[in-house]
Design an enzyme around this catalytic site. Sequence first.
Site, PDB file in Angstrom:
ATOM      1  CE1 TYR A  34      -3.737   2.442   0.598  1.00 48.93           C
ATOM      2  CE2 TYR A  34      -2.067   3.388   2.409  1.00 48.93           C
ATOM      3  CZ  TYR A  34      -3.347   3.468   1.707  1.00 48.93           C
ATOM      4  OH  TYR A  34      -4.034   4.797   1.692  1.00 48.93           O
ATOM      5  CE  LYS A  49      -2.856   5.148  -2.074  1.00 48.60           C
ATOM      6  NZ  LYS A  49      -4.139   5.884  -2.403  1.00 48.60           N
TER       7      LYS A  49
HETATM    8  N1  LIG Z   1      -9.048   6.651   5.360  1.00 46.43           N
HETATM    9  C1  LIG Z   1      -7.751   6.936   5.438  1.00 46.43           C
HETATM   10  O1  LIG Z   1      -7.332   6.994   6.539  1.00 46.43           O
HETATM   11  C2  LIG Z   1      -6.960   7.221   4.523  1.00 46.43           C
HETATM   12  C3  LIG Z   1      -5.657   7.677   4.945  1.00 46.43           C
HETATM   13  C4  LIG Z   1      -4.620   7.992   3.613  1.00 46.43           C
HETATM   14  C5  LIG Z   1      -4.909   7.845   2.299  1.00 46.43           C
HETATM   15  N2  LIG Z   1      -6.418   7.689   1.972  1.00 46.43           N
HETATM   16  C6  LIG Z   1      -7.023   7.376   0.695  1.00 46.43           C
HETATM   17  O2  LIG Z   1      -7.843   7.926   0.340  1.00 46.43           O
HETATM   18  C7  LIG Z   1      -8.688   7.621  -0.590  1.00 46.43           C
HETATM   19  C8  LIG Z   1      -9.957   7.235  -0.308  1.00 46.43           C
HETATM   20  O3  LIG Z   1     -10.076   6.233   0.900  1.00 46.43           O
HETATM   21  P1  LIG Z   1     -11.297   6.081   1.687  1.00 46.43           P
HETATM   22  O4  LIG Z   1     -10.628   6.241   3.106  1.00 46.43           O
HETATM   23  O5  LIG Z   1     -12.250   6.851   1.484  1.00 46.43           O
HETATM   24  O6  LIG Z   1     -11.473   4.555   1.670  1.00 46.43           O
HETATM   25  P2  LIG Z   1     -12.964   3.677   1.495  1.00 46.43           P
HETATM   26  O7  LIG Z   1     -14.081   4.375   2.327  1.00 46.43           O
HETATM   27  O8  LIG Z   1     -12.662   2.341   1.542  1.00 46.43           O
HETATM   28  O9  LIG Z   1     -13.504   3.950  -0.053  1.00 46.43           O
HETATM   29  C9  LIG Z   1     -12.475   3.796  -1.343  1.00 46.43           C
HETATM   30  C10 LIG Z   1     -13.646   3.853  -2.535  1.00 46.43           C
HETATM   31  O10 LIG Z   1     -12.977   3.361  -3.474  1.00 46.43           O
HETATM   32  C11 LIG Z   1     -13.706   2.373  -4.049  1.00 46.43           C
HETATM   33  N3  LIG Z   1     -12.927   1.315  -4.705  1.00 46.43           N
HETATM   34  C12 LIG Z   1     -11.959   0.592  -4.253  1.00 46.43           C
HETATM   35  N4  LIG Z   1     -11.537  -0.389  -5.160  1.00 46.43           N
HETATM   36  C13 LIG Z   1     -12.086  -0.303  -6.360  1.00 46.43           C
HETATM   37  C14 LIG Z   1     -12.305  -0.902  -7.449  1.00 46.43           C
HETATM   38  N5  LIG Z   1     -11.532  -1.869  -7.908  1.00 46.43           N
HETATM   39  N6  LIG Z   1     -12.872  -0.210  -8.550  1.00 46.43           N
HETATM   40  C15 LIG Z   1     -13.625   0.486  -8.199  1.00 46.43           C
HETATM   41  N7  LIG Z   1     -13.799   1.342  -6.933  1.00 46.43           N
HETATM   42  C16 LIG Z   1     -13.106   0.649  -6.217  1.00 46.43           C
HETATM   43  C17 LIG Z   1     -14.624   1.786  -3.125  1.00 46.43           C
HETATM   44  O11 LIG Z   1     -15.608   1.221  -3.660  1.00 46.43           O
HETATM   45  P3  LIG Z   1     -16.615   0.268  -2.548  1.00 46.43           P
HETATM   46  O12 LIG Z   1     -17.135   1.266  -1.818  1.00 46.43           O
HETATM   47  O13 LIG Z   1     -17.520  -0.532  -3.604  1.00 46.43           O
HETATM   48  O14 LIG Z   1     -15.579  -0.695  -2.167  1.00 46.43           O
HETATM   49  C18 LIG Z   1     -14.890   3.033  -2.341  1.00 46.43           C
HETATM   50  O15 LIG Z   1     -15.733   3.932  -2.909  1.00 46.43           O
HETATM   51  C19 LIG Z   1      -7.572   6.284  -1.076  1.00 46.43           C
HETATM   52  O16 LIG Z   1      -7.155   6.538  -1.994  1.00 46.43           O
HETATM   53  C20 LIG Z   1      -6.865   6.133  -0.002  1.00 46.43           C
HETATM   54  O17 LIG Z   1      -5.757   5.484  -0.190  1.00 46.43           O
HETATM   55  C21 LIG Z   1      -7.128   7.139   3.209  1.00 46.43           C
END
Ligand SMILES: NC(=O)c1ccc[n+]([C@@H]2O[C@H](COP(=O)([O-])OP(=O)(O)OC[C@H]3O[C@@H](n4cnc5c(N)ncnc54)[C@H](OP(=O)(O)O)[C@@H]3O)[C@@H](O)[C@H]2O)c1
Length: 257
Positions: free
Chosen positions: A153, A157
């Site tokens: 991961y 990133k």
């Molecule tokens: N949350 C944190 O603490 C955090 C920290 C640092 C960076 N980030 C980054 O922020 C971004 C958003 O993360 P989040 O926290 O909002 O995560 P999340 O709640 O898991 O949402 C991720 C989204 O991406 C979609 N997705 C995942 N795999 C996919 C695929 N194969 N095809 C199409 N859509 C897909 C998911 O769809 P489904 O809902 O259908 O699964 C969901 O809508 C990510 O890039 C993550 O790396 C998050």
Amino acid sequence: MARVFITGSADGLGKMAAHLLIEQGHSVVLHARNDARGTEALNGVPEAESVVIGDLSSIRQTRGVADQVNALGVFDAVIHNAGVGYRQPRRGATEDGLPHEFAVNTLAPYILTALIQRPKRLVYLSSMLHQQGDASLNDLAWEERPWQGQQAYSDTKLHDVLLAFAIARLWPDVLSNAVEPGWVATKMGGAAATDDLDQGHRTQVWLAVSDDPAARVTGEYFYHMQRRTPKAATREVELQDKLLDACRKSSGIQLPD
Ligand SMILES: NC(=O)c1ccc[n+]([C@@H]2O[C@H](COP(=O)([O-])OP(=O)(O)OC[C@H]3O[C@@H](n4cnc5c(N)ncnc54)[C@H](OP(=O)(O)O)[C@@H]3O)[C@@H](O)[C@H]2O)c1
């Protein structure tokens, strides 16, 4: 009013960004992995213009996402938000034989960047974990290394920052930046996350649409609307080009000049 496309907007930060953009009077096109999630995405953000469908772990379906987006016309901004997390216990393999993290977090944003009609602004979701990413860019497909989910991961990133900075350098007419949203309690972040969820989506929205001079920059890395210093290796042109080359080879898709 701007028109913004957000990947992975059925849930989490993508959905929150969509709500905020609409609240500010902008137009948003959502994206979800399949038809059922697409319906849920539209039910969750009913004011959205529409939703495009495609699983970003598949190169073929990611091409289809780009086709659907282009059929809707030009966008002012694209937020590359979709991502898979750091708790994957096994490498696994997509239909293209790649680890999911690399396919969804690295290759899909590259493919969509290459194939979607060029917007004015691009935003790539990274993470503080990019600092631990492997800057050798060797063995991107994890065929030689024993699998480690968090390292995989973190590597992707780091790739997202390299991609944002490469585009900023190669496409001077586009504002291209990377964002660290903090560790926030989405599905990916989990309930133990300690950062402020209400700040997790604001920086990418600001970078996508704001006229604030601080947001109208390119090739920068942000956390909570402030510039932050990314891992030094992200500034290396050779490394940026190495990633673009690897993505071109993996996908068969060339980034336009
Ligand atoms: N949350 C944190 O603490 C955090 C920290 C640092 C960076 N980030 C980054 O922020 C971004 C958003 O993360 P989040 O926290 O909002 O995560 P999340 O709640 O898991 O949402 C991720 C989204 O991406 C979609 N997705 C995942 N795999 C996919 C695929 N194969 N095809 C199409 N859509 C897909 C998911 O769809 P489904 O809902 O259908 O699964 C969901 O809508 C990510 O890039 C993550 O790396 C998050």
